[in-house]
Motif scaffolding. Structure first.
Motif, PDB file in Angstrom:
ATOM      1  N   MET A  29       0.854  -1.278  -0.055  1.00 16.04           N
ATOM      2  CA  MET A  29      -0.046  -0.074   0.161  1.00 16.04           C
ATOM      3  C   MET A  29       0.841   1.156   0.062  1.00 16.04           C
ATOM      4  O   MET A  29       1.750   1.343   0.674  1.00 16.04           O
ATOM      5  N   THR A  30       0.680   2.109  -0.856  1.00 14.78           N
ATOM      6  CA  THR A  30       1.246   3.560  -1.052  1.00 14.78           C
ATOM      7  C   THR A  30       0.639   4.421  -0.254  1.00 14.78           C
ATOM      8  O   THR A  30      -0.500   4.431   0.035  1.00 14.78           O
ATOM      9  N   ASP A  31       1.328   5.506   0.069  1.00 13.94           N
ATOM     10  CA  ASP A  31       0.921   6.756   0.642  1.00 13.94           C
ATOM     11  C   ASP A  31      -0.466   7.240  -0.061  1.00 13.94           C
ATOM     12  O   ASP A  31      -1.292   7.629   0.504  1.00 13.94           O
ATOM     13  N   MET A  32      -0.113   7.359  -1.367  1.00 16.64           N
ATOM     14  CA  MET A  32      -1.469   7.770  -2.155  1.00 16.64           C
ATOM     15  C   MET A  32      -2.435   7.215  -2.242  1.00 16.64           C
ATOM     16  O   MET A  32      -3.781   7.449  -2.210  1.00 16.64           O
ATOM     17  N   SER A  33      -2.340   5.507  -2.255  1.00 17.93           N
ATOM     18  CA  SER A  33      -3.712   4.675  -2.332  1.00 17.93           C
ATOM     19  C   SER A  33      -4.158   5.013  -1.083  1.00 17.93           C
ATOM     20  O   SER A  33      -5.589   4.882  -0.951  1.00 17.93           O
ATOM     21  N   GLY A  85      -5.805  -0.788   2.960  1.00 20.61           N
ATOM     22  CA  GLY A  85      -5.147  -1.933   3.247  1.00 20.61           C
ATOM     23  C   GLY A  85      -5.829  -2.874   4.194  1.00 20.61           C
ATOM     24  O   GLY A  85      -5.192  -3.655   5.011  1.00 20.61           O
ATOM     25  N   ARG A  86      -7.232  -2.548   4.192  1.00 18.62           N
ATOM     26  CA  ARG A  86      -7.978  -3.375   5.310  1.00 18.62           C
ATOM     27  C   ARG A  86      -8.907  -4.439   4.625  1.00 18.62           C
ATOM     28  O   ARG A  86      -9.955  -4.478   5.037  1.00 18.62           O
ATOM     29  N   PHE A  87      -8.312  -4.921   3.654  1.00 13.20           N
ATOM     30  CA  PHE A  87      -9.174  -5.876   2.953  1.00 13.20           C
ATOM     31  C   PHE A  87      -9.613  -7.414   3.712  1.00 13.20           C
ATOM     32  O   PHE A  87      -8.876  -7.563   4.755  1.00 13.20           O
ATOM     33  N   GLY A  88     -10.994  -7.364   3.908  1.00 14.27           N
ATOM     34  CA  GLY A  88     -11.541  -8.555   4.707  1.00 14.27           C
ATOM     35  C   GLY A  88     -12.930  -8.439   4.509  1.00 14.27           C
ATOM     36  O   GLY A  88     -13.518  -8.150   3.417  1.00 14.27           O
ATOM     37  N   SER A  89     -13.738  -9.027   5.342  1.00 13.93           N
ATOM     38  CA  SER A  89     -15.062  -9.278   5.275  1.00 13.93           C
ATOM     39  C   SER A  89     -15.963  -8.067   4.751  1.00 13.93           C
ATOM     40  O   SER A  89     -16.728  -8.023   4.018  1.00 13.93           O
ATOM     41  N   ALA A  90     -15.415  -6.901   5.162  1.00 16.36           N
ATOM     42  CA  ALA A  90     -16.402  -5.672   5.096  1.00 16.36           C
ATOM     43  C   ALA A  90     -16.094  -5.279   3.554  1.00 16.36           C
ATOM     44  O   ALA A  90     -17.278  -4.884   2.855  1.00 16.36           O
ATOM     45  N   SER A  91     -14.887  -5.475   2.882  1.00 14.75           N
ATOM     46  CA  SER A  91     -14.883  -5.019   1.392  1.00 14.75           C
ATOM     47  C   SER A  91     -15.589  -6.096   0.476  1.00 14.75           C
ATOM     48  O   SER A  91     -16.397  -5.450  -0.340  1.00 14.75           O
ATOM     49  N   VAL A  92     -15.538  -7.429   0.816  1.00 12.08           N
ATOM     50  CA  VAL A  92     -16.629  -8.380   0.001  1.00 12.08           C
ATOM     51  C   VAL A  92     -18.014  -8.034   0.380  1.00 12.08           C
ATOM     52  O   VAL A  92     -18.856  -8.288  -0.532  1.00 12.08           O
ATOM     53  N   LEU A  93     -18.162  -7.896   1.591  1.00 11.01           N
ATOM     54  CA  LEU A  93     -19.751  -7.660   1.698  1.00 11.01           C
ATOM     55  C   LEU A  93     -20.448  -6.437   1.288  1.00 11.01           C
ATOM     56  O   LEU A  93     -21.405  -6.391   0.629  1.00 11.01           O
TER      57      LEU A  93
END
Length: 183
Positions: free
Chosen positions: A1-5, A51-59
């Motif tokens: 993860m970059t600062d810009m993302s 950078g917090r991919f997990g259940s929240a993202s897919v839901l």
């Protein structure tokens, strides 16, 4: 993860707040649902980019599909069939659990990080109920309950979407009051 993302992700999370202000005030169900799809797209993008991919993202991605399907039903004047309700229930639980397993902090044991990832599943089940609700006022009640779970999750994840959830809760409460039945 970059600062810009990270910056872009947090900006998208903040942008979702603007949509959350207007969502409960829409008079028609399909309008609420389309704004819900936009909010979920912005929130999913936020979690992925910070950078917090997990259940929240897919839901959130699944909620976009359900929102669009619900809006189509509403525009056509049809109710979702029972099989569709069962399908989305199974999908929310399954996709949520897969999201937990793919989360960066996942370990194959009971942990605080794994327990934290159960919150989006609970919030998504409330959102699913909102999207299947026939009346806008009932949708607003579920949105209020949903926002309480998601605001807690977003704060614990360090996501700017906590503002979206807090504003959504306040806006839902205000809309419930505004559109209450006058006796």
């Amino acid at each position: 993860m970059t600062d810009m993302s990270y910056i872009i992700g947090q900006a998208l999370g903040a942008l979702s707040t603007l949509c959350a202000v207007f969502r409960p005030f829409c008079k028609k169900k399909w309008q609420i649902l389309m704004l819900n799809a936009a909010i979920n797209l912005l929130v999913a993008s936020n979690y992925i980019l910070i950078g917090r991919f997990g259940s929240a993202s897919v839901l959130c991605l699944l909620a976009i599909v359900q929102s669009v399907v619900g809006a189509i039903h509403d525009r056509r004047g049809t109710r979702p069939p029972k099989w569709e309700i069962v399908l989305f229930t199974v999908l929310y639980v399954t996709v949520g659990l897969l999201g937990i397993v793919t989360a960066p902090a996942f370990v194959l044991e009971f942990s605080a990080a794994n327990a934290l990832e159960l919150m989006p599943i609970a919030g998504s089940m409330l959102m699913m109920a909102a999207l299947f609700a026939p009346e806008p006022q009932t949708i607003r009640k579920f949105l209020l309950a949903n926002s309480l779970i998601w605001v807690t999750y977003a704060i614990l994840q360090g996501s700017s979407t906590f503002m979206t959830n807090a504003v959504s809760g306040m806006a839902s409460a205000a809309a419930l009051w505004k559109y209450r039945k006058q006796s």
